[in-house]
Design an enzyme around this catalytic site. Structure first.
Site, mmCIF file in Angstrom:
data_model
loop_
_atom_site.group_PDB
_atom_site.id
_atom_site.type_symbol
_atom_site.label_atom_id
_atom_site.label_comp_id
_atom_site.label_asym_id
_atom_site.label_seq_id
_atom_site.Cartn_x
_atom_site.Cartn_y
_atom_site.Cartn_z
ATOM 1 N N TRP A 10 0.827 -1.222 0.000
ATOM 2 C CA TRP A 10 0.000 0.000 0.000
ATOM 3 C C TRP A 10 0.857 1.266 0.000
ATOM 4 O O TRP A 10 0.335 2.358 -0.140
ATOM 5 C CB TRP A 10 -0.954 0.007 1.210
ATOM 6 C CG TRP A 10 -1.970 -1.101 1.195
ATOM 7 C CD1 TRP A 10 -2.072 -2.111 0.277
ATOM 8 C CD2 TRP A 10 -3.046 -1.305 2.123
ATOM 9 N NE1 TRP A 10 -3.134 -2.941 0.578
ATOM 10 C CE2 TRP A 10 -3.758 -2.456 1.719
ATOM 11 C CE3 TRP A 10 -3.475 -0.634 3.262
ATOM 12 C CZ2 TRP A 10 -4.870 -2.948 2.410
ATOM 13 C CZ3 TRP A 10 -4.582 -1.119 3.953
ATOM 14 C CH2 TRP A 10 -5.274 -2.261 3.525
ATOM 15 N N LYS A 11 2.148 1.122 0.200
ATOM 16 C CA LYS A 11 3.063 2.267 0.245
ATOM 17 C C LYS A 11 2.521 3.327 1.228
ATOM 18 O O LYS A 11 1.886 2.967 2.216
ATOM 19 C CB LYS A 11 3.297 2.822 -1.160
ATOM 20 C CG LYS A 11 3.750 1.709 -2.140
ATOM 21 C CD LYS A 11 4.269 2.191 -3.442
ATOM 22 C CE LYS A 11 4.698 1.006 -4.300
ATOM 23 N NZ LYS A 11 5.270 1.403 -5.571
ATOM 24 N N GLY A 173 4.916 1.832 -11.042
ATOM 25 C CA GLY A 173 4.058 3.016 -11.077
ATOM 26 C C GLY A 173 4.049 3.732 -12.416
ATOM 27 O O GLY A 173 3.537 4.841 -12.534
ATOM 28 N N GLY A 234 1.452 -2.706 -6.340
ATOM 29 C CA GLY A 234 1.373 -1.376 -5.742
ATOM 30 C C GLY A 234 -0.008 -0.780 -5.972
ATOM 31 O O GLY A 234 -0.988 -1.141 -5.317
ATOM 32 N N GLY A 235 -0.107 0.105 -6.949
ATOM 33 C CA GLY A 235 -1.333 0.874 -7.207
ATOM 34 C C GLY A 235 -2.604 0.032 -7.224
ATOM 35 O O GLY A 235 -3.601 0.394 -6.584
HETATM 36 P P1 13P Z 1 2.947 -0.574 -8.983
HETATM 37 O O1 13P Z 1 2.160 -1.845 -9.033
HETATM 38 O O2 13P Z 1 2.145 0.617 -8.600
HETATM 39 O O3 13P Z 1 3.751 -0.376 -10.246
HETATM 40 O O4 13P Z 1 4.025 -0.739 -7.807
HETATM 41 C C1 13P Z 1 4.799 -1.880 -7.746
HETATM 42 C C2 13P Z 1 5.538 -1.896 -6.462
HETATM 43 O O5 13P Z 1 6.414 -1.087 -6.244
HETATM 44 C C3 13P Z 1 5.149 -2.875 -5.444
HETATM 45 O O6 13P Z 1 6.061 -2.921 -4.412
#
Ligand code: 13P
Length: 250
Positions: A10-11, A173, A234-235
């Protein structure tokens, strides 16, 4: 058979309300049909409330980072024991954002790996090349060096606690993904490096996840590759429907 894993990173997204809302939406999904371990990595502040609200869900919790020291004067940091005490099972170590933005070196990451293992965490150790390194055809050398410096101080039995996440920095991302073939090539190479350093058993048992713009519309093709054992998302992990669709892509 290796464990197949889909993990949502989820960052720095989701306050407490948003985190619980997302968790509740995920709990309504039936992941039991997919033979996959589902992991979420919320921000530190939401780990405990998420753990308290998991109920009988099989979702596992990961932290996004860990400090390499036991305790003491490290303002702003979170220790292994603190994470253990709130129900965390996995830790992400070496994410490219930690390496690039917070200057986490291979040497520091190796210490974090040691500290995490001492406290019995499972580790998702991230590696991956930048765009210029890919263009210069250096990606194999880059990931090998990251493995050597970050992980290869571990014994074969310690390696059983480690999951590798290959995340090409140019695909994070950006909406650009490695093609399934590019992912397979490097995952196969990572497995070969593990076999050379340890043995075939370690290579065969280590789950290797792909990360970088994985979405519901490309997950199936990527996960179909023989050396891709899941994804670090991520997203798309911030939306329960998208994340569930990715999990069900297996
Ligand atoms: P995204 O899926 O948003 O490209 O991010 C990947 C990521 O950094 C997962 O740790």
């Amino acid at each position: 058979m290796r464990t197949q894993i889909v993990a949502g990173n989820w960052k720095m997204n989701c306050n407490l309300d948003e985190s619980l809302h997302l968790l509740n939406a995920l709990k309504l999904k039936d992941f039991s049909k997919a033979d996959v371990e589902v992991v979420i990595a919320p921000p530190f502040t939401n780990l405990y409330p998420i753990h308290q609200n998991l109920n009988d869900s099989s979702i596992k919790i990961s932290a996004q980072n860990i400090n390499e020291n036991e305790e003491g004067a490290y303002t702003g940091e979170i220790s292994p024991d603190m994470l253990k005490s709130v129900g965390v099972e996995y830790v992400i170590i070496g994410h490219s954002e930690r390496r690039a933005i917070y200057n986490e070196s291979d040497e520091l990451l190796a210490k974090k790996v040691t500290a995490a293992l001492k406290h019995d965490f499972k580790i998702m150790f991230c590696i991956g090349e930048m765009l210029d390194q890919r263009k210069a055809d250096k990606h194999f050398d880059v990931v090998k060096e990251q493995l050597e410096k970050g992980l290869f101080h571990l014994s074969a039995s310690e390696m059983k606690q480690v999951v590798i996440a290959y995340e090409p920095v140019w695909a994070i991302g950006t909406g650009e993904t490695a093609s399934p073939e590019q992912a397979q090539d490097i995952h196969q190479y990572i497995r070969q490096v593990l076999a050379e350093q340890y043995n075939q058993d370690v290579a065969d048992q280590t789950s290797i996840l792909y990360g970088g713009s994985v979405k519901p519309n490309n997950a199936r093709e990527i996960f179909a590759k023989k050396d891709v054992d899941g994804g670090l998302i991520g997203g798309a992990s911030l939306d329960a429907d998208s994340f569930a669709e990715i999990v069900m892509s297996f």
